[in-house]
Enzyme design. Sequence first.
Site, PDB file in Angstrom:
ATOM      1  NE  ARG A 143      -3.453  -0.133   2.924  1.00  7.18           N
ATOM      2  CZ  ARG A 143      -4.774  -0.288   2.889  1.00  7.18           C
ATOM      3  NH1 ARG A 143      -5.297  -1.482   2.680  1.00  7.18           N
ATOM      4  NH2 ARG A 143      -5.588   0.724   3.066  1.00  7.18           N
ATOM      5  CE1 TYR A 146      -4.199   7.959  -2.003  1.00 12.57           C
ATOM      6  CE2 TYR A 146      -4.341   7.040   0.199  1.00 12.57           C
ATOM      7  CZ  TYR A 146      -4.791   7.929  -0.754  1.00 12.57           C
ATOM      8  OH  TYR A 146      -5.826   8.780  -0.463  1.00 12.57           O
ATOM      9  CG  ASN A 175     -11.905   5.149   5.471  1.00 13.33           C
ATOM     10  OD1 ASN A 175     -10.834   5.368   6.020  1.00 13.33           O
ATOM     11  ND2 ASN A 175     -12.156   4.066   4.765  1.00 13.33           N
ATOM     12  CB  VAL A 189     -19.320   2.761   1.990  1.00 10.12           C
ATOM     13  CG1 VAL A 189     -20.735   3.221   1.664  1.00 10.12           C
ATOM     14  CG2 VAL A 189     -19.055   2.907   3.490  1.00 10.12           C
ATOM     15  CB  SER A 190     -18.279   2.360  -3.117  1.00  9.81           C
ATOM     16  OG  SER A 190     -16.951   1.927  -2.961  1.00  9.81           O
ATOM     17  N   GLY A 208     -13.694  -8.610   9.806  1.00 13.78           N
ATOM     18  CA  GLY A 208     -14.594  -7.469   9.643  1.00 13.78           C
ATOM     19  C   GLY A 208     -14.563  -6.511  10.815  1.00 13.78           C
ATOM     20  CD  GLN A 210     -11.462  -5.328   8.553  1.00 12.52           C
ATOM     21  OE1 GLN A 210     -11.792  -6.091   9.460  1.00 12.52           O
ATOM     22  NE2 GLN A 210     -11.422  -5.708   7.279  1.00 12.52           N
ATOM     23  NE  ARG A 278      -5.654   4.571   9.488  1.00 12.48           N
ATOM     24  CZ  ARG A 278      -5.506   4.398   8.184  1.00 12.48           C
ATOM     25  NH1 ARG A 278      -6.146   5.139   7.330  1.00 12.48           N
ATOM     26  NH2 ARG A 278      -4.706   3.458   7.728  1.00 12.48           N
TER      27      ARG A 278
END
Lengths: 329, 329
Positions: A143, A146, A175, A189-190, A208, A210, A278
Amino acid sequence: MGKKVLVTGGAGFIGSHIVDRLLNRSDMEKLIIVDNFWTGLKQNLTHIKDQRMHLETCDVENFQTSEKFDEIIHLASPASPPWYMREPVRTIKANLVGALNLIEMIQPGGRISFASTSEVYGDPLITPQPESYRGQVDCTGPRSSYDESKRCTESLLFEMRRTAGIDLRIVRLFNVYGPRTRPDDGRAVSNFLSQALTTGELTVYGDGLQSRSWGYVDDIVDALERYFWLDQIDYPGPLNVGNDREISVLDVAKFIADIVPGASIKMCPPIPQDPTNRRPDLTLCRQILPGWEAKISYEEGVRRTLEWFRDTLMSGASSDAPDPVRLAG
Amino acid sequence: MGKKVLVTGGAGFIGSHIVDRLLNRSDMEKLIIVDNFWTGLKQNLTHIKDQRMHLETCDVENFQTSEKFDEIIHLASPASPPWYMREPVRTIKANLVGALNLIEMIQPGGRISFASTSEVYGDPLITPQPESYRGQVDCTGPRSSYDESKRCTESLLFEMRRTAGIDLRIVRLFNVYGPRTRPDDGRAVSNFLSQALTTGELTVYGDGLQSRSWGYVDDIVDALERYFWLDQIDYPGPLNVGNDREISVLDVAKFIADIVPGASIKMCPPIPQDPTNRRPDLTLCRQILPGWEAKISYEEGVRRTLEWFRDTLMSGASSDAPDPVRLAG
């Protein structure tokens, strides 16, 4: 004389919302949008008829002009893991080489605003994360293009401020979701909404548990509008902007499965280096932007986004999807 | 057919030692050195008469060639705080935009080696630092152009490896010193030696208890020689390379004040964001480079460097010094 403003990534998810807000400003004479439509979409701008807006279809790192701008807002970058992991070099170029190009285009006394990210905190060891937290990013990990190009662009801009006195506004976004996210964006979400409306199977990676802090785009752009263009603010950043209600990925999936008939959840193996948590510390944000609060609950935001996705998927928009792997953002 | 090798920063302190070692290789047909003499010095290469070597005086980020190389060794960067803090944008360009340029010049199957730094660990919270430690760098701080451009270049190269399969060797170097350091380099050992031989007053910043691991250049280049050009090594890095004997800045100053007649120590206010400690965990280095050890004690290395500085200062070499602030590297 009105202001000349340049927005990179102005056809993107957040960028196009920023453009809408900019066009409400009567002090703006000319707005140049630079976008290469890598993750941005033409349809995000088709509703705009304003003659002040000019679109340049170009990579930000290659954009050339003799004009100088009073305000530059640098948003050009993919923001979703499958997109930037597929083209890491291009991601670094958009953020950092883009910024190197843009700093030559600022009018003396002009301002540059930059959308950095909570990803600069990596997989954080403290929660919530204040701006002073130095982060825990694996700079050799999958990652990193980015995370590290955002970090290095922050460095570039802060060092330009220290050595050349540029006016600076840097936000770290947590987010963001909402209308105009690509249905094939790949973040939670998307992804859940697209899946709920198509296959009916919502894929949750790992346990799930996280957690993320989901910021509805209208709330986030309210904050950006204040921060990026109010002259009386004398704080260069970095400024956390987000919703500090922390919700697990699984809870979002469950909520969507509840409100979309026929949707169910499928648990899948975990994704490498998916941050475990986060959440923004918004103490500074509340000082710098008094009166601003994230007002839209995630339940309400998800419902609104669902409606938008339903309309968009019905109309058959968007293509050029990356590999179908989903990496919770 | 012999190998074509490109070294950026080949006229620099470490670079010129690498060039000497490369010219011992009989399998090397052509060696291109790219250096803009920002911190490199022409006199570091004047002893070389080898016809295989070609010098291109050019910024690495602007270097153009139609040739492809079997090995590229990317060393171009200032390494001393006053130098990179004076020109942060140029520092980012040398490291990162330089690397973006170089990845286009690798022969298929070719290798790129990169000198990263222990500065990627920032002000570390654990000691010694293993390669897995994610660091504690302030990405908006006054040292960030160096730290973050090294981190982001690591990211770029690792992502090129993941997505395009390039052969990679990345080292993280810990405080290297020795002959061919610029007398006006600005880091502790060279600063103390220059001061001892000129003003006689060694300036120690803060309490002097900040520790470093001082690696004598011959030892360090022994390690780089093995790691960068042995084909049988199958580890892309990052690899810590240094001397794991940790010594305080004040102890170095005291040692030099002892061996140079008339030298004395002056305590000065601390430098912002000077790391408090730095020591490599060499476990991995010893596995990857069996038999290699840092053999030169700092007492011996400092004596050798002192002799070299005495000769160099007598001959009046080097100019273009940055502001006289010293920032212990």
